[in-house]
Design a protein around this motif. Structure first.
Motif, mmCIF file in Angstrom:
data_model
loop_
_atom_site.group_PDB
_atom_site.id
_atom_site.type_symbol
_atom_site.label_atom_id
_atom_site.label_comp_id
_atom_site.label_asym_id
_atom_site.label_seq_id
_atom_site.Cartn_x
_atom_site.Cartn_y
_atom_site.Cartn_z
ATOM 1 N N GLY A 183 47.128 17.118 52.906
ATOM 2 C CA GLY A 183 45.749 17.661 52.720
ATOM 3 C C GLY A 183 45.889 19.129 53.210
ATOM 4 N N ARG A 184 46.527 19.362 54.305
ATOM 5 C CA ARG A 184 46.685 20.732 54.966
ATOM 6 C C ARG A 184 47.092 21.728 53.819
ATOM 7 N NH1 ARG A 184 46.290 20.954 60.675
ATOM 8 N NH2 ARG A 184 47.082 23.210 60.394
ATOM 9 N N GLU A 185 47.976 21.572 52.996
ATOM 10 C CA GLU A 185 48.615 22.372 51.976
ATOM 11 C C GLU A 185 47.256 22.681 50.799
ATOM 12 O OE1 GLU A 185 51.311 21.785 48.083
ATOM 13 O OE2 GLU A 185 52.101 20.995 49.641
ATOM 14 N N ALA A 186 46.474 21.790 50.757
ATOM 15 C CA ALA A 186 45.523 22.053 49.665
ATOM 16 C C ALA A 186 44.556 22.987 50.216
ATOM 17 C CB ALA A 186 44.897 20.451 49.500
ATOM 18 N N ILE A 187 44.184 22.750 51.360
ATOM 19 C CA ILE A 187 43.205 23.609 52.401
ATOM 20 C C ILE A 187 44.093 25.092 52.321
ATOM 21 C CG2 ILE A 187 42.374 24.138 54.761
ATOM 22 C CD1 ILE A 187 42.494 20.933 55.099
ATOM 23 N N LYS A 188 45.270 25.023 52.755
ATOM 24 C CA LYS A 188 45.668 26.458 52.707
ATOM 25 C C LYS A 188 45.621 27.106 51.423
ATOM 26 C CE LYS A 188 49.816 29.078 54.407
ATOM 27 N NZ LYS A 188 51.092 28.980 54.285
ATOM 28 N N ALA A 189 45.894 26.314 50.279
ATOM 29 C CA ALA A 189 45.978 27.087 49.184
ATOM 30 C C ALA A 189 44.650 27.502 48.513
ATOM 31 C CB ALA A 189 46.777 26.014 48.069
ATOM 32 N N GLN A 190 43.613 26.871 49.228
ATOM 33 C CA GLN A 190 42.138 27.245 48.656
ATOM 34 C C GLN A 190 41.956 28.649 49.196
ATOM 35 O OE1 GLN A 190 39.011 27.364 50.790
ATOM 36 N NE2 GLN A 190 38.232 27.881 48.701
ATOM 37 N N LYS A 191 42.048 28.557 50.641
ATOM 38 C CA LYS A 191 41.916 29.873 51.192
ATOM 39 C C LYS A 191 42.650 31.137 50.879
ATOM 40 C CE LYS A 191 38.678 27.674 53.535
ATOM 41 N NZ LYS A 191 37.478 27.877 53.047
ATOM 42 N N GLU A 192 43.900 30.678 50.310
ATOM 43 C CA GLU A 192 44.806 31.788 50.148
ATOM 44 C C GLU A 192 44.280 32.280 48.567
ATOM 45 O OE1 GLU A 192 48.637 30.090 50.515
ATOM 46 O OE2 GLU A 192 49.173 30.876 52.241
ATOM 47 N N TRP A 193 44.049 31.495 47.673
ATOM 48 C CA TRP A 193 43.596 31.775 46.314
ATOM 49 C C TRP A 193 42.197 32.707 46.669
ATOM 50 C CZ3 TRP A 193 38.617 31.242 44.049
ATOM 51 C CH2 TRP A 193 38.688 31.642 42.764
ATOM 52 N N MET A 194 41.334 32.238 47.490
ATOM 53 C CA MET A 194 39.919 33.015 47.724
ATOM 54 C C MET A 194 40.504 34.466 48.223
ATOM 55 S SD MET A 194 36.628 32.475 47.351
ATOM 56 C CE MET A 194 36.779 34.124 46.423
ATOM 57 N N LEU A 195 41.314 34.661 49.061
ATOM 58 C CA LEU A 195 41.701 36.028 49.536
ATOM 59 C C LEU A 195 42.201 36.792 48.665
ATOM 60 C CD1 LEU A 195 42.003 37.977 51.927
ATOM 61 C CD2 LEU A 195 44.122 36.769 52.487
ATOM 62 N N GLY A 196 43.050 36.018 47.718
ATOM 63 C CA GLY A 196 43.842 36.843 46.763
ATOM 64 C C GLY A 196 43.013 37.265 45.680
ATOM 65 N N TYR A 197 42.023 36.236 45.373
ATOM 66 C CA TYR A 197 40.944 36.832 44.309
ATOM 67 C C TYR A 197 40.287 37.911 44.692
ATOM 68 C CZ TYR A 197 37.698 36.295 40.476
ATOM 69 O OH TYR A 197 36.728 36.606 39.562
ATOM 70 N N LEU A 198 39.804 37.887 45.883
ATOM 71 C CA LEU A 198 38.928 39.165 46.455
ATOM 72 C C LEU A 198 39.885 40.448 46.261
ATOM 73 C CD1 LEU A 198 37.268 37.432 49.346
ATOM 74 C CD2 LEU A 198 36.001 38.422 47.422
ATOM 75 N N ARG A 199 41.164 40.260 46.601
ATOM 76 C CA ARG A 199 42.129 41.178 46.670
ATOM 77 C C ARG A 199 42.077 42.045 45.089
ATOM 78 N NH1 ARG A 199 46.569 39.048 48.094
ATOM 79 N NH2 ARG A 199 46.006 39.377 50.348
ATOM 80 N N GLU A 200 42.045 41.007 44.230
ATOM 81 C CA GLU A 200 42.264 41.190 42.762
ATOM 82 C C GLU A 200 41.103 41.964 42.313
ATOM 83 O OE1 GLU A 200 42.174 38.138 39.106
ATOM 84 O OE2 GLU A 200 43.740 37.813 40.340
ATOM 85 N N LEU A 201 39.928 41.534 42.513
ATOM 86 C CA LEU A 201 38.532 42.043 42.201
ATOM 87 C C LEU A 201 38.740 43.628 42.972
ATOM 88 C CD1 LEU A 201 36.171 39.243 42.629
ATOM 89 C CD2 LEU A 201 36.878 40.412 40.519
ATOM 90 N N ALA A 202 38.963 43.687 44.158
ATOM 91 C CA ALA A 202 39.216 44.896 44.660
ATOM 92 C C ALA A 202 39.860 46.080 44.056
ATOM 93 C CB ALA A 202 39.548 44.910 46.233
ATOM 94 N N GLU A 203 41.215 45.423 43.917
ATOM 95 C CA GLU A 203 42.021 46.217 42.989
ATOM 96 C C GLU A 203 41.719 46.769 41.763
ATOM 97 O OE1 GLU A 203 45.713 43.956 43.368
ATOM 98 O OE2 GLU A 203 46.029 44.563 45.420
ATOM 99 N N ALA A 204 41.251 45.812 41.044
ATOM 100 C CA ALA A 204 40.870 45.959 39.802
ATOM 101 C C ALA A 204 39.471 47.345 39.679
ATOM 102 C CB ALA A 204 40.167 44.859 38.916
ATOM 103 N N ALA A 205 39.040 47.259 40.739
ATOM 104 C CA ALA A 205 37.773 48.109 41.016
ATOM 105 C C ALA A 205 38.353 49.501 41.368
ATOM 106 C CB ALA A 205 36.759 47.811 41.835
ATOM 107 N N GLY A 206 39.620 49.533 41.685
ATOM 108 C CA GLY A 206 40.119 50.644 42.364
ATOM 109 C C GLY A 206 39.855 51.278 43.715
ATOM 110 N N LEU A 207 39.180 50.137 44.318
ATOM 111 C CA LEU A 207 38.800 50.625 45.578
ATOM 112 C C LEU A 207 40.025 50.857 46.561
ATOM 113 C CD1 LEU A 207 36.119 47.664 45.758
ATOM 114 C CD2 LEU A 207 35.763 50.056 45.613
ATOM 115 N N ARG A 208 39.688 51.681 47.696
ATOM 116 C CA ARG A 208 40.595 51.972 48.629
ATOM 117 C C ARG A 208 40.990 50.983 49.644
ATOM 118 N NH1 ARG A 208 37.416 56.560 49.617
ATOM 119 N NH2 ARG A 208 36.616 55.611 51.467
ATOM 120 N N SER A 209 42.276 50.689 50.240
ATOM 121 C CA SER A 209 42.748 49.588 51.122
ATOM 122 C C SER A 209 42.226 48.372 50.356
ATOM 123 C CB SER A 209 42.405 49.963 52.418
ATOM 124 O OG SER A 209 42.798 51.325 52.782
#
Length: 192
Positions: free
Chosen positions: A123-149
């Motif tokens: 179950g720990r793998e599933a938990i980590k995967a969920q949190k990593e996906w959320m962080l990655g998706y937020l990064r993807e949205l920020a990059e697509a918007a051309g936001l700094r850092s």
């Protein structure tokens, strides 16, 4: 995230019932006897389909993650006309909707993490995967918007989301998600 496997109708019932019981009562408080009885199957059927309670827990978490991801993506897609710089805010809207219908006891993944101290539990793998996906998706949205850092911004947005989830589930801060969204908006504006 692992690929969803096809389950028999009995296994689907077991998974649905187990998910509700695990979330409502806690993973350790729910035994396989209770799950089997509530699902209308024998313990043998439960073990035949999942092998062990640990496997069932991991599958419950993966399914919850699939539902969360689909929800977030649908909310963001629905807001496709939103300016790219504001799209990360749609994730806060998704969280607010999810909290109203799915998260009365807080984040199912954080709750499960607290109950699964063994780093080798599947179950720990599933938990980590969920949190990593959320962080990655937020990064993807920020990059697509051309936001700094974009990476650092995504980390801040992620922390706001997680904190809002906890504060809202504990009723510590009224309108916690809306407050987090206001702070997120300020961060987005400063990153343009």
């Amino acid at each position: 995230m692992s690929e969803t496997r096809t389950l028999t109708p009995a296994a689907e019932r077991v998974l649905e019932v187990a998910g509700k019981l695990f979330y409502a009562n806690g993973i350790h408080a729910v035994g396989v006897d209770s799950i089997a009885a509530a699902a209308g199957v024998t313990k043998k059927t439960l073990y035949d389909r999942f092998g062990a309670k640990e496997t069932l827990v991991a599958e419950y978490l993966r399914r919850r993650d699939e539902r969360w991801r689909a929800h977030v993506l649908a909310v963001v897609a629905h807001g496709a006309r939103t300016a790219p710089v504001r799209r990360p805010l749609l994730v806060f809207d998704a969280l607010e909707q999810w909290m109203a219908t799915e998260n009365s006891r807080g984040c199912g993944f954080v709750n499960a993490h607290a109950e699964l101290p063994d780093g080798e539990h599947p179950g720990r793998e599933a938990i980590k995967a969920q949190k990593e996906w959320m962080l990655g998706y937020l990064r993807e949205l920020a990059e697509a918007a051309g936001l700094r850092s974009a990476g650092k911004l995504a980390e801040s947005l992620f922390i706001l989301l997680e904190g809002a989830t906890v504060a809202a589930s504990l009723n510590v801060v009224p309108w916690a998600v809306a407050s987090a969204k206001r702070i997120a908006k300020q961060l987005l504006e400063s990153a343009t």
